[in-house]
Write a protein that holds these residues in place. Structure first.
Motif, PDB file in Angstrom:
ATOM      1  N   ASP A 273      47.498  21.615  12.422  1.00 16.23           N
ATOM      2  CA  ASP A 273      46.859  21.997  13.681  1.00 16.23           C
ATOM      3  C   ASP A 273      45.507  22.641  13.371  1.00 16.23           C
ATOM      4  O   ASP A 273      45.425  23.852  13.138  1.00 16.23           O
ATOM      5  CB  ASP A 273      47.739  22.979  14.457  1.00 16.23           C
ATOM      6  CG  ASP A 273      47.220  23.234  15.870  1.00 16.23           C
ATOM      7  OD1 ASP A 273      45.997  23.141  16.080  1.00 16.23           O
ATOM      8  OD2 ASP A 273      48.034  23.532  16.760  1.00 16.23           O
ATOM      9  N   PRO A 274      44.427  21.851  13.326  1.00 17.73           N
ATOM     10  CA  PRO A 274      43.118  22.392  12.953  1.00 17.73           C
ATOM     11  C   PRO A 274      42.593  23.423  13.942  1.00 17.73           C
ATOM     12  O   PRO A 274      41.879  24.357  13.556  1.00 17.73           O
ATOM     13  CB  PRO A 274      42.216  21.158  12.907  1.00 17.73           C
ATOM     14  CG  PRO A 274      42.890  20.152  13.787  1.00 17.73           C
ATOM     15  CD  PRO A 274      44.356  20.401  13.627  1.00 17.73           C
ATOM     16  N   ASP A 275      42.932  23.282  15.238  1.00 20.55           N
ATOM     17  CA  ASP A 275      42.439  24.231  16.243  1.00 20.55           C
ATOM     18  C   ASP A 275      43.043  25.611  16.038  1.00 20.55           C
ATOM     19  O   ASP A 275      42.340  26.625  16.096  1.00 20.55           O
ATOM     20  CB  ASP A 275      42.757  23.709  17.647  1.00 20.55           C
ATOM     21  CG  ASP A 275      42.067  22.384  17.928  1.00 20.55           C
ATOM     22  OD1 ASP A 275      40.830  22.336  17.800  1.00 20.55           O
ATOM     23  OD2 ASP A 275      42.760  21.407  18.232  1.00 20.55           O
ATOM     24  N   ALA A 276      44.351  25.661  15.799  1.00 22.64           N
ATOM     25  CA  ALA A 276      44.996  26.948  15.544  1.00 22.64           C
ATOM     26  C   ALA A 276      44.494  27.553  14.236  1.00 22.64           C
ATOM     27  O   ALA A 276      44.250  28.764  14.149  1.00 22.64           O
ATOM     28  CB  ALA A 276      46.517  26.776  15.492  1.00 22.64           C
ATOM     29  N   ALA A 277      44.325  26.702  13.219  1.00 22.12           N
ATOM     30  CA  ALA A 277      43.854  27.199  11.919  1.00 22.12           C
ATOM     31  C   ALA A 277      42.487  27.854  12.044  1.00 22.12           C
ATOM     32  O   ALA A 277      42.248  28.943  11.508  1.00 22.12           O
ATOM     33  CB  ALA A 277      43.809  26.050  10.910  1.00 22.12           C
ATOM     34  N   ILE A 341      39.857  23.235   8.082  1.00 21.99           N
ATOM     35  CA  ILE A 341      40.076  22.058   8.937  1.00 21.99           C
ATOM     36  C   ILE A 341      40.454  20.845   8.093  1.00 21.99           C
ATOM     37  O   ILE A 341      41.339  20.064   8.468  1.00 21.99           O
ATOM     38  CB  ILE A 341      38.818  21.786   9.792  1.00 21.99           C
ATOM     39  CG1 ILE A 341      38.674  22.871  10.864  1.00 21.99           C
ATOM     40  CG2 ILE A 341      38.889  20.408  10.443  1.00 21.99           C
ATOM     41  CD1 ILE A 341      37.378  22.819  11.633  1.00 21.99           C
ATOM     42  N   TYR A 342      39.818  20.671   6.934  1.00 25.67           N
ATOM     43  CA  TYR A 342      40.162  19.542   6.060  1.00 25.67           C
ATOM     44  C   TYR A 342      41.630  19.630   5.624  1.00 25.67           C
ATOM     45  O   TYR A 342      42.376  18.647   5.691  1.00 25.67           O
ATOM     46  CB  TYR A 342      39.256  19.508   4.832  1.00 25.67           C
ATOM     47  CG  TYR A 342      39.447  18.250   4.002  1.00 25.67           C
ATOM     48  CD1 TYR A 342      38.558  17.182   4.120  1.00 25.67           C
ATOM     49  CD2 TYR A 342      40.526  18.113   3.135  1.00 25.67           C
ATOM     50  CE1 TYR A 342      38.740  16.014   3.389  1.00 25.67           C
ATOM     51  CE2 TYR A 342      40.726  16.960   2.400  1.00 25.67           C
ATOM     52  CZ  TYR A 342      39.821  15.908   2.528  1.00 25.67           C
ATOM     53  OH  TYR A 342      40.014  14.750   1.812  1.00 25.67           O
ATOM     54  N   VAL A 343      42.028  20.819   5.180  1.00 23.50           N
ATOM     55  CA  VAL A 343      43.409  21.002   4.721  1.00 23.50           C
ATOM     56  C   VAL A 343      44.394  20.780   5.873  1.00 23.50           C
ATOM     57  O   VAL A 343      45.443  20.151   5.705  1.00 23.50           O
ATOM     58  CB  VAL A 343      43.591  22.404   4.104  1.00 23.50           C
ATOM     59  CG1 VAL A 343      45.061  22.693   3.829  1.00 23.50           C
ATOM     60  CG2 VAL A 343      42.787  22.519   2.804  1.00 23.50           C
ATOM     61  N   ALA A 344      44.041  21.280   7.060  1.00 22.65           N
ATOM     62  CA  ALA A 344      44.924  21.110   8.221  1.00 22.65           C
ATOM     63  C   ALA A 344      45.086  19.640   8.592  1.00 22.65           C
ATOM     64  O   ALA A 344      46.179  19.212   8.992  1.00 22.65           O
ATOM     65  CB  ALA A 344      44.372  21.894   9.407  1.00 22.65           C
TER      66      ALA A 344
END
Length: 445
Positions: A273-277, A341-344
């Motif tokens: 979940d990039p937004d939460a991250a 974001i990349y990792v997510a």
């Protein structure tokens, strides 16, 4: 120095900012940086013995580079000169060099030249110093917030010892805050100010390891806060937030909220979940969390939760950690955002994490002696190795088709054991296909 110059210096010291007035004059007064000035460390011994060679202090603002130079100035028997690279000219350096030559020739006394912000010198200015550093006319102490390997001439670097200073720990900042409020000579002790614990914790965290930022906030708070009915100046959390020009976010680095936030950050990356991250990243950054701490967590997540499903995730995370170290805030937020974001968004596998834990358990179960390395894998690069049976029968993989040949690599007691079980996700699917093709992963789905 005549009377007027003396009085001018006295007024200058009295009116100097708190962070400047509170600078230590001895090694014992220095807070933090124990990895270089702890007892028996190289710099500690060199300062104590007054046997300094040319050195470069490298680290973020407010970590003590100028402070250590001042300590050296107070303890050395050498003549000491200080210039700032932002305003110094070549003529200023020529004057110092000429005085250094005379001092060395007439009295046998060495000269230390401290150059603050040495990275601001251009190549020509740095080249000018080189022969005088090389022949011992000058002992150079340079201070820089930029990576010296990029900003300082290689010739100067090769003749200097580089000491990297780290952002101060929160506990170090708290010690300085207490010192500032208690010291009646150089600090704010005469004002009768007290600080609430949560305000002290907040300033220690939000300053990001920069002592100057925390002390500036303390000075502003003391000078602009009215006395309470008890006659004291109370520095509350609200006052601290106003003086450091940041809103207070509910985030305690040693409390539950800190652990909840970092846990949510990691689990959001793991859960794709990039937004939460990026939200939890922003919360930590706003609250003054260490950017190096955040970068470490991203690297761990890239290895533990992404692994070989996308090996590039760790490359991105490590590159981000290096970039953050060199650049610092506020730009570091962009780099951390990209990495998180990349990792997510990367495919996930914890197979590498599970593999090493299984292997660690096998090592633990093997007892003190451990499992023997197969003889054909043992080192055979010394005379007489063959007589001991070392290396005999080893098959060199590159001599065979696909650069692979089947042979025993694990200790005999572990024959057939599988520690690494790649998944069908991302790049690990290709890894599994390769291992199956060469017969290394038989029986693994």
């Amino acid at each position: 120095m005549d009377l007027f110059e003396y009085m001018s210096e006295q007024h200058k010291e009295k009116d100097a900012p708190l962070a400047s007035r509170l600078r230590p004059s001895t090694l014992e007064e220095v807070v933090g940086q124990q990895h270089i000035i702890g007892k028996d460390k190289l710099l500690y011994r060199a300062i104590r013995a007054d046997k300094l060679s040319s050195i470069l202090f490298y680290g973020p603002p407010g970590t003590g580079k100028t402070t250590l130079a001042k300590v050296i100035a107070n303890t050395t028997s050498a003549a000491f000169h200080q210039i700032n690279a932002t305003v110094a000219s070549k003529k200023d350096m020529e004057t110092v060099v000429e005085e250094a030559k005379q001092t060395l020739g007439m009295y046998g006394q060495k000269t230390i030249l401290f150059i603050d912000e040495i990275h601001r010198f251009n190549k020509g200015q740095q080249d000018y110093l080189l022969p005088f550093v090389e022949d011992g006319t000058l002992i150079l102490i340079g201070a820089t917030t930029e990576n010296p390997y990029f900003e300082v001439n290689q010739a100067l670097i090769s003749r200097s010892i580089i000491f990297e200073l780290y952002p101060l720990e929160a506990e170090d900042i708290k010690k300085l805050i207490d010192r500032a409020l208690c010291d009646t000579g150089k600090g704010m002790g005469a004002y009768g100010a007290v600080i609430d614990e949560d305000a002290k914790d907040f300033l220690a965290e939000i300053s990001g390891g920069d002592a100057r930022m925390a002390l500036n906030a303390i000075e502003l708070g003391v000078l602009t806060t009215d006395r309470s009915e008890d006659g004291k100046i109370h520095l509350t959390l609200q006052v601290a937030g106003q003086c450091i020009q940041k809103k207070v976010v509910r985030y305690d680095k040693t409390g539950d909220n800190h652990y909840d936030t970092i846990s949510a950050f990691i689990k959001s990356m793991r859960g794709s979940d990039p937004d939460a991250a990026v939200y939890y990243l922003a919360k930590m950054l706003y609250a003054g969390e260490s950017v190096t701490f955040i970068a470490r967590r991203i690297m761990i997540c890239a290895a533990e939760d992404v692994g070989n499903a996308d090996p590039n995730a760790l490359v991105v995370a490590v590159s981000a950690a290096n970039a953050v170290h060199q650049i610092g805030m506020p730009e570091a937020r962009i780099i951390l955002s990209q990495a998180a974001i990349y990792v997510a968004c990367a495919p996930k596998s914890n197979a590498s994490y599970l593999a090493v834990d299984r292997a660690m358990q096998a090592v633990k179960d093997s007892g003190a002696k451990g499992y023997e390395v197969p003889p054909h894998l043992q080192d055979a690069h010394y005379k007489g190795a063959s007589k001991l049976g070392r290396g005999i029968g080893y098959l060199y993989a590159h001599d065979y088709p696909e650069h692979y040949v089947k042979q025993q690599y694990l200790p005999a007691a572990l024959t057939g054991t599988r520690f690494y079980e790649p998944t069908q996700i991302g790049y690990e699917k290709k890894i599994q296909e390769y291992l199956r093709r060469i017969g290394q992963n038989e029986g693994i789905d």
